[in-house]
Structure formats: structure tokens, C-alpha cells
Design an enzyme around this catalytic site. Structure first.
Site, PDB file in Angstrom:
ATOM      1  N   LYS A 120      -7.314  11.287 -11.207  1.00 22.98           N
ATOM      2  CA  LYS A 120      -8.289  10.238 -10.872  1.00 22.98           C
ATOM      3  C   LYS A 120      -9.669  10.617 -11.407  1.00 22.98           C
ATOM      4  CE  LYS A 120      -5.562   8.703  -6.940  1.00 22.98           C
ATOM      5  NZ  LYS A 120      -5.301   8.646  -5.494  1.00 22.98           N
ATOM      6  N   GLN A 148      -7.284  11.405  -0.079  1.00 15.87           N
ATOM      7  CA  GLN A 148      -5.948  11.517  -0.665  1.00 15.87           C
ATOM      8  C   GLN A 148      -4.910  11.769   0.429  1.00 15.87           C
ATOM      9  OE1 GLN A 148      -5.269  10.873  -3.879  1.00 15.87           O
ATOM     10  NE2 GLN A 148      -3.091  11.237  -3.598  1.00 15.87           N
ATOM     11  N   ASP A 162      -9.380   2.197  -1.975  1.00 13.11           N
ATOM     12  CA  ASP A 162      -7.917   2.316  -1.920  1.00 13.11           C
ATOM     13  C   ASP A 162      -7.302   1.056  -1.285  1.00 13.11           C
ATOM     14  OD1 ASP A 162      -6.389   4.410  -2.932  1.00 13.11           O
ATOM     15  OD2 ASP A 162      -7.011   5.805  -1.362  1.00 13.11           O
TER      16      ASP A 162
HETATM   17  N1  GUN Z   1      -1.092   9.186  -1.856  1.00 11.75           N
HETATM   18  C1  GUN Z   1      -0.161   8.567  -2.605  1.00 11.75           C
HETATM   19  N2  GUN Z   1      -0.655   7.437  -3.163  1.00 11.75           N
HETATM   20  C2  GUN Z   1      -1.948   7.368  -2.762  1.00 11.75           C
HETATM   21  C3  GUN Z   1      -2.988   6.428  -3.034  1.00 11.75           C
HETATM   22  O1  GUN Z   1      -2.836   5.412  -3.731  1.00 11.75           O
HETATM   23  N3  GUN Z   1      -4.194   6.710  -2.436  1.00 11.75           N
HETATM   24  C4  GUN Z   1      -4.377   7.802  -1.641  1.00 11.75           C
HETATM   25  N4  GUN Z   1      -5.586   7.972  -1.091  1.00 11.75           N
HETATM   26  N5  GUN Z   1      -3.430   8.671  -1.384  1.00 11.75           N
HETATM   27  C5  GUN Z   1      -2.220   8.459  -1.950  1.00 11.75           C
END
Ligand code: GUN
Length: 298
Positions: A55, A99, A122
Site C-alpha cells: 500500500k 490493517q 477502507d
Molecule cells: N486485511 C485484509 N484485507 C484488508 C483490507 O482491505 N483492509 C484492512 N485494513 N485490512 C485488511
């Protein structure tokens, strides 16, 4: 069957990042700071680490500033809530994510709900999920949003199609089913949401024009479950032991990719399909938040 269309999320996400970079350059010309995304990473789960690294790298490619906040796996709920509070109130940050998954001692719902909805890039906060349901402007959950963007890039209409979503998670399966059934350009589908208690799953998947697999089980969707000419979207990212690889494993999805290639109309690879689109969607949400902020400053 003719060769299927390989839905190249890596390529499409690069295009989206290029477009975002251009947009940021054009809007930002009037001396505002660039968009800024922060990520909170708790502990040292190797998969989470790798996703967050990705990211941050994608932010760099798009002209978005990024900040990584790392907390120890033993951090308390209170410490994490304090960090969220700080980012909620930091006007230099347009959006942030925590995350997932989080260590067992942390209450994930409390964390999700602590993020102020206008920085929830998100799209996990109940306010954003509720607005999504009502088709009001909001931040869409990153993976479903990325999948819609991928379908749109390849002009694969969902209108009137039967979509079978396999897996009902709060961040993929459930919001995906709602988005696809909305009255919207990449909606208007008839959606069946299936899960671990679904009986006779094969009978349902065999009727599907589009299958979205988000169960987290290697090769769960086999060729005998899919009709000829279906579109297959594979959300799974699973580790499969592979001694021939330097790191001892390879990443595979929830569908039998090789088996399905022979009979489907289009399919996403793993890696390089849905994964990069999730990141692209997160960046689109971040830039949207930045634009909202910019409009307010004008
Ligand atoms: N863990 C797996 N997919 C995601 C996501 O799209 N966002 C976040 N914050 N954690 C994740």
C-alpha cells in the site's frame, strides 16, 4: 472454448494509479499539500506487513504521501484507540486504515467504529456501510470497490446477471452482494450470497454468470461447479507449500485457475488480479477524501 480474458488487476491498478497521479498534479497545482494516507500496523504478521508495504509503495507511485504507524503486538486496546484518535484529529491526514487481522486481545469492532467515517478509506465503518446500502455518497469497502472497477475496465456488465458470491465476510462477501444488487451501473444483478452452511452449493454456482469466490480455501471452486462462459473473480490469497520456490510456497486463490481457464469467459489470476485492485480502490478513496478536504479549504 476460446481463451478466456485474463482480468489483469496489476495492469488496471497501474492505470488507476497513473490517473490519480495526474489528477493530484492538476488539482494540487494550486499550492495545497498532496493527499496523505496513514496505515496502522499492529504486530508483525508477515502477510499484513507485506500488504501494508504494498500500500505504501502504491502511494509512492501515485503521488500520495504515506505514514506507517507501527505498534507492538502487545499494545493495549487503549493505546490503539489513542493512536486512532490522534489520526482522526490530524488535519494533515486525509484517510487511514488499521490493517486487519488484529491480535486476539484487541476488539476489532471497537477499532473499526473509532475511525471517523470521513477518514475511513477502507469503508469498514457502519456509517459508510449504511450509506452504501442506501446508495448515498460514501467510501466503498476497498475490495468490492476494486472488483467493480475491474469489471468496469473490461466492460463486463453485471446488469441482469446472476452473481453467486461465495463467502459472507463483512469486508468482502456481504458488501459485494449489496453493491451488485444496487440500482447502479455496475449493479442491477441478481445476487445469491452463499456461505459455509449453504446446501447444494454446486447447484447454485452452476447457475452463475459471475462467481465471486472469497472463502479462503485453496482451489475451492472446481471446474464441475462452473458453467461454460462464466466470469470468475477470485478474491482468495492462500499460501500453498511449493519446495520449487525460493521462499518455499506460492500464492494461490480460492479457485482452480488452471482447470477453469478452459471453460470460463474471463478470470482473475492470483496474484495480480483482485489484490492490486483493492489497493487501487483504497487510493481512490484517499484521493476522494483529499478532494473533499481541498474543497472545504477553498
Ligand atoms: N486485511 C485484509 N484485507 C484488508 C483490507 O482491505 N483492509 C484492512 N485494513 N485490512 C485488511
Amino acid at each position: 472454448m476460446a481463451e478466456p480474458i485474463i482480468l489483469d488487476g496489476k495492469f488496471v491498478s497501474m492505470k488507476i494509479k497513473e490517473n490519480l497521479k495526474e489528477e493530484i498534479k492538476n488539482i494540487g497545482a494550486t499550492n495545497t499539500r498532496p493527499p496523505h494516507l496513514a496505515a496502522i500496523l499492529v504486530g508483525d504478521n508477515p502477510a499484513s506487513r507485506s500488504y501494508v508495504r504494498n500500500k505504501i509503495h502504491s502511494c509512492e507511485q501515485s503521488g500520495i504521501t504515506s505514514t506507517l504507524v507501527q505498534l507492538d503486538a502487545t499494545c493495549t486496546q487503549h493505546e490503539l484507540m489513542d493512536t486512532i484518535d490522534r489520526l482522526n484529529n490530524d488535519s494533515e491526514i486525509d484517510g487511514f486504515i488499521v490493517q486487519l487481522p488484529l491480535p486476539d486481545h484487541i476488539d476489532e469492532h471497537q477499532v473499526t467504529m473509532a475511525i471517523t467515517p470521513h477518514k475511513d478509506v477502507d469503508g469498514f465503518h457502519p456509517v459508510n456501510l449504511g450509506k452504501m446500502m442506501l446508495s448515498l455518497p460514501c467510501y466503498l469497502p476497498a475490495t468490492p470497490y476494486g472488483i467493480l472497477a475491474l469489471l468496469e475496465h473490461y466492460n463486463l456488465s453485471t446488469s441482469g446477471k446472476h452473481v453467486v458470491v461465495v463467502g459472507r465476510s463483512a469486508i468482502v462477501g456481504t458488501p459485494m452482494s449489496i453493491l451488485l444488487s444496487r440500482r447502479a451501473k455496475y449493479g442491477n444483478a441478481t445476487v445469491t450470497l452463499t456461505h459455509s452452511r449453504t446446501q447444494n452449493l454446486n447447484e447454485l454456482t452452476l447457475q452463475a454468470d459471475i462467481i465471486i469466490a472469497a472463502i479462503g480455501r485453496v482451489g475451492f471452486i472446481s471446474p464441475d461447479m462452473v458453467k461454460d462462459g462464466a466470469i470468475i473473480i477470485d478474491v482468495g490469497i492462500n499460501k500453498l507449500d511449493d519446495p520449487s520456490r525460493k521462499r518455499g510456497y506460492r500464492l494461490v486463490g480460492d479457485v482452480d485457475y488452471e482447470g477453469l481457464k478452459a471453460k470460463c469467459k474471463a478470470i482473475t489470476p492470483v496474484p495480480g488480479g483482485v489484490g492490486p485492485m483493492t489497493v487501487a480502490a483504497l487510493l481512490m478513496n484517499t484521493v476522494e477524501s483529499w478532494k473533499q478536504h481541498h474543497i472545504k479549504l477553498k
